[in-house]
Write a protein that holds these residues in place. Sequence first.
Motif: not given
Ligand code: HEC
Length: 401
Positions: A288, A323, A331, A355, A358
Motif C-alpha cells: 500500500l 495501520f 478511523l 497493489d 489500490l
Molecule cells: C489492495 C488491498 C486493499 C484494498 C483495496 C483496501 N485495503 Fe484497507 N488495508 C489493506 C492493508 C494491506 C492494510 C494495512 C496497511 C498497513 O498497515 O500498512 C489496510 C488497512 C486498513 C485499515 C486499518 C485497519 C487497522 O486495523 O489498522 C482500514 C480502516 C482499511 N484498510 C479500510 C479500507 C477501506 C475503507 C478500503 C476501501 C476504500 C480499503 N481498506 C481498501 C489492504 C487493502
Amino acid sequence: MITTGVIQTQHNHRARIKVIGLLTLLLSGCENFTPAPVNFSQQDIVEIGDVHTLEIDGQVLSSLPKTEIPVNTDRVALGRLLFWDPILSGDKDVACATCHLPEHAYTDGLMQSVGVGGSGRGIDRQAGHTGFVRRNSQGLTNTGWNGIDEVGLFNPETAPMFWDSRVNSLALQALEPIRDLQEMRGEQFTREQIDQEIETRLNNIEAYRKLFAASFGNGAVTLQNAGIAMAEFQKTLSANNTPYDRWMRGEADAMTAGQVSAMQEFVIAGCADCHSGPMFSDFELHVLGAAEHGVRDEPDSGDGNFAFRTPTLRQLDFTAPYFHNGQFATLSSAINFYDERRSSANPNVASSALDADLLDIPEMDEGRGAFIQNFLDALNDSNFDRTIPQSVPSGLQPGGL
Ligand code: HEC
Ligand code: HEC
C-alpha cells in the motif's frame, strides 16, 4: 509536454471541483456524495455451513460462524493464566496482556507497543530503556479465525500471524514475543537461553505443574505446550455477533438502511477486493506504500516490497490507532488514506510497486469515505471475554502492570 498539460488541466480541474465541493459542504452543512441505489436484499443471503453469504456487485461478503471454535477447557484455563503472567518475560515485568488489553479488544491503544522496561498501562504506558517495538499491537478478538475463507473454512495450523504473516498458527506465534528482546525477553537472557529459562521457571511452580499435567499429561511443562495453551485461550476471544453478523443471519433491523447502503458502497469502492471473507481480510500481503512512521519497517515477508497483511476491519471501535505503525489516530483518517491513492507515501516503495487493487479506488473525501464508515461501524461487537485473573501462579502482578 502535451501529456503534462493534460495532467495539469485534470489536476486543476479536480482541485477546482474539490474547492467547489468544500464550499458546498460549508454552505449546506452536508456532504455531497450520493450512494448508488441498493441492488440486493436479505432474500439473496445464502447459508453455507455456519456462515451466511451475500453476493454484492460480484463480490461475496460473509458473516463469521455463529458457533464458537471448539476448545479444550483445561488448556483455556491454563492459557489465560499464562497470558496474564509476567513470569514469561526475562525481567518478569511484561505479560502478553501488557500489550493486549481487554478494553482495547486485546491491543494496547498505542501507536507502537512498549514491552521491556516500560511503565504504565494501555495508552498511558511510557517507553523504557528498550524503547518502542516497531509495530502497532494487533487486536486478538476473533484471531482464532485468522485465515478463514468466504465459506467459513480455515486451518488453525496454517493461520497467518503478524502484520507480515511471518509465522503460522497461534501456538507458534505465542513463542515469538517471549524471544523478542524489546517485547518480553530483555537483556538478561539471550535468544538461545530464554526458552530453557522460561521452562525451568514454570517447572518450579507447583500450580503450573498441576495445570500442565491436567492439560497435557505428566512431565509436559514445555514452552511448546505453553504456546498451545495460550492459543486455546485466544480462540475463545470471539466477537462474532456484530450488527452486521446479525443482519446476515436474518435480523432485519440489526443494521440501519444507511449501513446496508454503505455496505454496498464498500464493495463498489473496491475495499472488498482485499477486505473480504468473514474477517474482512483476504489474509494476503499487499503493498500500500503507507508512510514510514518513526522507524523504517521492512516486513519479513521476504519480497523486499513492504507488503503487509490485510488487517481485519472488525472491532475498529476498540483498536485505534490504525495501520501497521499506528500512524492514523482516527478511523476517518485511515479511510482517507485511500482517497485516490495512486502514488506511494513511502520513499522506500516505488509507486509502480503499489497493489493493482489500490489503483482504482475512487476519491474518499467529499463524503464517500464518511459514508463507508457507517458500514465499518456495524462491525463491532462489545460482548467478548474481558476476564482479568485476580492472581497468576507466579504470584506476580497479573499483566505486569
Ligand atoms: C489492495 C488491498 C486493499 C484494498 C483495496 C483496501 N485495503 Fe484497507 N488495508 C489493506 C492493508 C494491506 C492494510 C494495512 C496497511 C498497513 O498497515 O500498512 C489496510 C488497512 C486498513 C485499515 C486499518 C485497519 C487497522 O486495523 O489498522 C482500514 C480502516 C482499511 N484498510 C479500510 C479500507 C477501506 C475503507 C478500503 C476501501 C476504500 C480499503 N481498506 C481498501 C489492504 C487493502
Ligand atoms: C510489547 C508488546 C507485546 C507483547 C508483550 C506481546 N505482544 Fe502480541 N503483538 C504485539 C505487536 C506489536 C504485534 C504485531 C507484531 C508484528 O506484526 O510484527 C503483536 C501480534 C500478536 C498476534 C498476531 C495477531 C494476528 O492477527 O496476526 C498475536 C496472536 C499475539 N500478538 C499474541 C501475543 C501473545 C500470546 C503474547 C504473549 C506470549 C504477546 N502477544 C505478547 C505486541 C505485543
